[in-house]
Design an enzyme around this catalytic site. Structure first.
Site, mmCIF file in Angstrom:
data_model
loop_
_atom_site.group_PDB
_atom_site.id
_atom_site.type_symbol
_atom_site.label_atom_id
_atom_site.label_comp_id
_atom_site.label_asym_id
_atom_site.label_seq_id
_atom_site.Cartn_x
_atom_site.Cartn_y
_atom_site.Cartn_z
ATOM 1 N N GLU A 127 -2.536 3.235 6.855
ATOM 2 C CA GLU A 127 -1.126 3.593 6.387
ATOM 3 C C GLU A 127 -0.471 4.895 6.435
ATOM 4 O O GLU A 127 0.670 4.822 6.714
ATOM 5 C CB GLU A 127 -1.358 2.999 4.880
ATOM 6 C CG GLU A 127 -0.088 3.216 4.050
ATOM 7 C CD GLU A 127 -0.151 3.352 2.434
ATOM 8 O OE1 GLU A 127 -1.089 2.412 1.928
ATOM 9 O OE2 GLU A 127 0.779 3.881 1.767
ATOM 10 N N THR A 163 0.162 4.483 -0.958
ATOM 11 C CA THR A 163 0.330 3.246 -2.104
ATOM 12 C C THR A 163 -0.908 3.112 -2.845
ATOM 13 O O THR A 163 -0.747 2.747 -4.170
ATOM 14 C CB THR A 163 0.695 1.971 -1.396
ATOM 15 O OG1 THR A 163 -0.430 1.760 -0.177
ATOM 16 C CG2 THR A 163 2.047 2.062 -0.596
HETATM 17 S S1 SF4 Z 1 0.742 -4.362 -2.686
HETATM 18 FE FE1 SF4 Z 1 -0.033 -2.256 -2.672
HETATM 19 S S2 SF4 Z 1 -2.418 -2.499 -2.379
HETATM 20 FE FE2 SF4 Z 1 -1.241 -4.546 -1.905
HETATM 21 S S3 SF4 Z 1 -1.086 -4.205 0.160
HETATM 22 FE FE3 SF4 Z 1 1.080 -3.699 -0.831
HETATM 23 S S4 SF4 Z 1 0.719 -1.344 -0.824
HETATM 24 FE FE4 SF4 Z 1 -1.027 -2.223 -0.331
#
Ligand code: SF4
Length: 279
Positions: A127, A163
């Site tokens: 990411e 994230t």
């Molecule tokens: S909702 Fe959050 S944890 Fe799930 S794929 Fe998207 S960024 Fe990643």
């Protein structure tokens, strides 16, 4: 001993992973030559099953024939990868999570405003590489308060956060930067699913005799859940599926708390719960 298993309020597949896995499954029913640049999600059991059903994981676009379909994983890719696939005329299915796209856009904005881009997250994580690639300028990646302390000579900065990063640690890192940098634009890009899983993990870990975090060791958000639970409940274990459960670990536990990373499917979670209950 009768053992009670309590499950965290939020656990397992997040909306981004669920959408990606379901979409890929639908495509695989119709098409044969499907290639993915890196793993769709960080779960080796799920990836192994997809590979057995015909998904090909590649490291270089040149490995894809012109008739192939290229799937972009939830963590996103650098623009060069996307451009090369387009140039080659490949069919592209972009499964980058919307929350990762949001981080990419904030990173681009920070660079366009001539601020120093600081990304709080793990260096070389898929990411982070996709955010750096899409930002279109230089960036600094930091993962700890110590690394924040070592930043010098930055006067104006913009910050985005991985994230799946831990909220409290991000706050400590930003606190350290606050004393060093005159002007900061802070974008809280930790996704909602991560925050909810971390909060409910925290809430449950103190209420049970032992605690189990289910997920892959390669999964960043699973590792964070493990660190959070372990700091609260010393009797915390991380397992990838029911085969890694050691019943001796639970022989003195009347209650066992369970949570799972965002890339852990329900059937693996249910298998672990059943195994602990019957230990
Ligand atoms: S909702 Fe959050 S944890 Fe799930 S794929 Fe998207 S960024 Fe990643």
């Amino acid at each position: 001993m009768k053992r009670e298993v309590k499950v965290a309020k939020y656990y397992g597949y997040c909306s981004g992973v669920e959408l990606a896995v379901n979409t890929l499954n639908r495509i695989m029913e119709k098409e044969k030559e499907i290639y993915i640049y890196g793993d769709l999600i960080h779960n080796r059991i799920v990836m192994e099953e997809l590979k057995q059903r015909g998904l090909k994981v590649i490291k270089n676009i040149d490995e894809i024939p012109e008739t192939g379909t290229m799937v972009i994983r939830t963590h996103g890719v650098k623009p060069e990868v996307y451009d090369k696939a387009k140039e080659k005329g490949l069919k592209i299915v972009d499964l980058t999570c919307i929350f990762v796209k949001r981080s990419q856009n904030f990173a681009k904005k920070i660079i366009s405003e001539d601020l120093k881009l600081i990304i709080i997250g793990e260096k070389n994580h898929d990411e982070i590489l996709s955010i750096q690639g899409n930002a279109g300028g230089e960036s600094i990646v930091i993962n700890s308060v110590e690394e924040a302390k070592s930043i010098n000579g930055v006067e104006r900065a913009g910050i985005v956060i991985q994230t799946t990063f831990e909220r409290e640690l991000a706050k400590s890192i930003i606190g350290e930067l606050f004393d060093k940098i005159n002007y900061m634009e802070i974008y809280n890009t930790i996704c909602d699913a991560t925050e909810k899983r971390q909060e409910s993990c925290k809430a449950l870990a103190s209420q049970t005799d032992s605690f189990v975090v289910i997920g892959d060791k390669n999964s960043s958000n699973t590792n964070r859940l493990y660190e959070i639970a372990k700091s609260i409940n010393k009797h915390t274990f991380m397992v990838s599926d029911k085969r890694s459960i050691n019943c001796d670990d639970f022989k003195y536990s009347k209650t066992v708390g369970v949570t799972a990373g965002a890339s852990t499917p329900d059937y693996i979670i249910n298998g672990v719960i059943e195994r602990i209950e019957n230990c």
